[in-house]
Design an enzyme around this catalytic site. Structure first.
Site, PDB file in Angstrom:
ATOM      1  N   GLY A 247      -4.247   3.063   1.811  1.00 54.00           N
ATOM      2  CA  GLY A 247      -4.306   2.223   3.012  1.00 54.00           C
ATOM      3  C   GLY A 247      -2.996   2.077   3.751  1.00 54.00           C
ATOM      4  O   GLY A 247      -2.913   1.293   4.696  1.00 54.00           O
TER       5      GLY A 247
ATOM      6  N   HIS B 284       6.980  -1.628   3.019  1.00 55.26           N
ATOM      7  CA  HIS B 284       6.785  -3.029   3.390  1.00 55.26           C
ATOM      8  C   HIS B 284       5.927  -3.713   2.353  1.00 55.26           C
ATOM      9  O   HIS B 284       5.058  -3.103   1.729  1.00 55.26           O
ATOM     10  CB  HIS B 284       6.160  -3.162   4.789  1.00 55.26           C
ATOM     11  CG  HIS B 284       4.895  -2.382   4.980  1.00 55.26           C
ATOM     12  ND1 HIS B 284       4.881  -1.026   5.205  1.00 55.26           N
ATOM     13  CD2 HIS B 284       3.599  -2.776   4.977  1.00 55.26           C
ATOM     14  CE1 HIS B 284       3.637  -0.615   5.342  1.00 55.26           C
ATOM     15  NE2 HIS B 284       2.834  -1.653   5.190  1.00 55.26           N
TER      16      HIS B 284
ATOM     17  N   ASN C  48       0.862  -1.182   0.000  1.00 58.07           N
ATOM     18  CA  ASN C  48       0.000   0.000   0.000  1.00 58.07           C
ATOM     19  C   ASN C  48       0.897   1.229   0.000  1.00 58.07           C
ATOM     20  O   ASN C  48       1.796   1.340   0.837  1.00 58.07           O
ATOM     21  CB  ASN C  48      -0.901   0.001   1.240  1.00 58.07           C
ATOM     22  CG  ASN C  48      -1.831  -1.200   1.269  1.00 58.07           C
ATOM     23  OD1 ASN C  48      -2.337  -1.624   0.233  1.00 58.07           O
ATOM     24  ND2 ASN C  48      -2.048  -1.764   2.448  1.00 58.07           N
TER      25      ASN C  48
ATOM     26  N   HIS D  77       7.076   3.015   6.448  1.00 61.68           N
ATOM     27  CA  HIS D  77       8.349   2.335   6.204  1.00 61.68           C
ATOM     28  C   HIS D  77       7.985   1.274   5.179  1.00 61.68           C
ATOM     29  O   HIS D  77       7.130   0.405   5.463  1.00 61.68           O
ATOM     30  CB  HIS D  77       8.883   1.729   7.500  1.00 61.68           C
ATOM     31  CG  HIS D  77      10.199   1.011   7.387  1.00 61.68           C
ATOM     32  ND1 HIS D  77      11.264   1.250   8.242  1.00 61.68           N
ATOM     33  CD2 HIS D  77      10.605   0.038   6.540  1.00 61.68           C
ATOM     34  CE1 HIS D  77      12.290   0.460   7.912  1.00 61.68           C
ATOM     35  NE2 HIS D  77      11.910  -0.292   6.883  1.00 61.68           N
TER      36      HIS D  77
HETATM   37  P1  DGP Z   1      -0.170  -0.896   5.860  1.00 64.98           P
HETATM   38  O1  DGP Z   1      -1.595  -0.615   6.271  1.00 64.98           O
HETATM   39  O2  DGP Z   1      -0.079  -1.383   4.420  1.00 64.98           O
HETATM   40  O3  DGP Z   1       0.742   0.254   6.166  1.00 64.98           O
HETATM   41  O4  DGP Z   1       0.279  -2.128   6.730  1.00 64.98           O
HETATM   42  C1  DGP Z   1       0.805  -2.017   8.001  1.00 64.98           C
HETATM   43  C2  DGP Z   1       0.666  -3.377   8.644  1.00 64.98           C
HETATM   44  O5  DGP Z   1       1.556  -3.415   9.738  1.00 64.98           O
HETATM   45  C3  DGP Z   1      -0.719  -3.686   9.181  1.00 64.98           C
HETATM   46  O6  DGP Z   1      -1.250  -4.812   8.482  1.00 64.98           O
HETATM   47  C4  DGP Z   1      -0.514  -4.016  10.639  1.00 64.98           C
HETATM   48  C5  DGP Z   1       0.986  -4.209  10.755  1.00 64.98           C
HETATM   49  N1  DGP Z   1       1.560  -3.731  11.999  1.00 64.98           N
HETATM   50  C6  DGP Z   1       1.468  -2.483  12.521  1.00 64.98           C
HETATM   51  N2  DGP Z   1       2.122  -2.409  13.682  1.00 64.98           N
HETATM   52  C7  DGP Z   1       2.670  -3.639  13.888  1.00 64.98           C
HETATM   53  C8  DGP Z   1       3.472  -4.187  14.934  1.00 64.98           C
HETATM   54  O7  DGP Z   1       3.848  -3.528  15.912  1.00 64.98           O
HETATM   55  N3  DGP Z   1       3.827  -5.488  14.817  1.00 64.98           N
HETATM   56  C9  DGP Z   1       3.439  -6.244  13.739  1.00 64.98           C
HETATM   57  N4  DGP Z   1       3.833  -7.529  13.720  1.00 64.98           N
HETATM   58  N5  DGP Z   1       2.691  -5.767  12.737  1.00 64.98           N
HETATM   59  C10 DGP Z   1       2.307  -4.480  12.820  1.00 64.98           C
END
Ligand code: DGP
Length: 109
Positions: free
Chosen positions: A91, A98, A85, A96
Site C-alpha cells: 500500500g 513515512h 507501508n 519517501h
Molecule cells: P502510503 O500509502 O503509506 O504511501 O501513504 C501516503 C499518504 O500520504 C497517504 O495517506 C496520503 C498522504 N499524502 C499524499 N500526498 C499528500 C500531500 O500532498 N499532502 C498530505 N498532507 N498528505 C499527502
C-alpha cells in the site's frame, strides 16, 4: 528528485504541520483514516523501510523518540497506532519513508 514529501519538508508544497525539528517533519495526512492521522518523515530522503541501513537508521530511531512527544502534545491519551507501508503491494504510494500515526477512535485491526 521528484518526491512529494521532499517538497513538503522543504515547504515547496504546503502542509499542516504537527511537529518539526532538525531531523524530521510531521504533518497531517491529506486523506485521514482516523480523527487524528499525521505522518512523520525523515528530512533526509529514504525511500521506504526497506532502504533503512546502519548509515541512516538514526533518523528512524529519532522519529520513534518524537512520536510519543507529538501524541502527548496533541492530547492523545488512549492509544495510537504507528504504521509504515513498505512497497507497492503493502500500500505504499509515496516512496519517501513515512510513519502514519492514527488515533482518536477505536482502531479495528
Ligand atoms: P502510503 O500509502 O503509506 O504511501 O501513504 C501516503 C499518504 O500520504 C497517504 O495517506 C496520503 C498522504 N499524502 C499524499 N500526498 C499528500 C500531500 O500532498 N499532502 C498530505 N498532507 N498528505 C499527502
Amino acid at each position: 528528485m521528484d518526491c512529494i514529501f521532499c517538497k513538503i519538508v522543504s515547504g515547496e508544497i504546503p502542509s499542516k504541520k504537527a511537529y518539526e525539528d532538525e531531523f524530521c517533519y510531521a504533518f497531517y495526512d491529506v486523506n485521514p483514516k482516523a480523527p487524528i492521522h499525521f505522518l512523520v518523515v525523515p528530512r533526509e530522503h529514504i525511500a521506504s523501510c526497506d532502504a533503512v541501513t546502519a548509515q541512516n537508521s538514526a533518523a528512524v530511531a529519532h522519529i520513534f523518540e518524537v512520536i510519543p512527544q507529538i501524541v502527548r502534545q496533541i492530547g492523545v491519551t488512549d492509544g495510537y497506532r504507528v504504521i509504515s507501508n513498505c512497497g507497492r503491494a503493502a500500500g505504499q504510494t509515496v516512496f519517501h519513508l513515512h510513519f502514519h500515526v492514527l488515533a482518536g477512535t477505536e482502531l479495528p485491526w
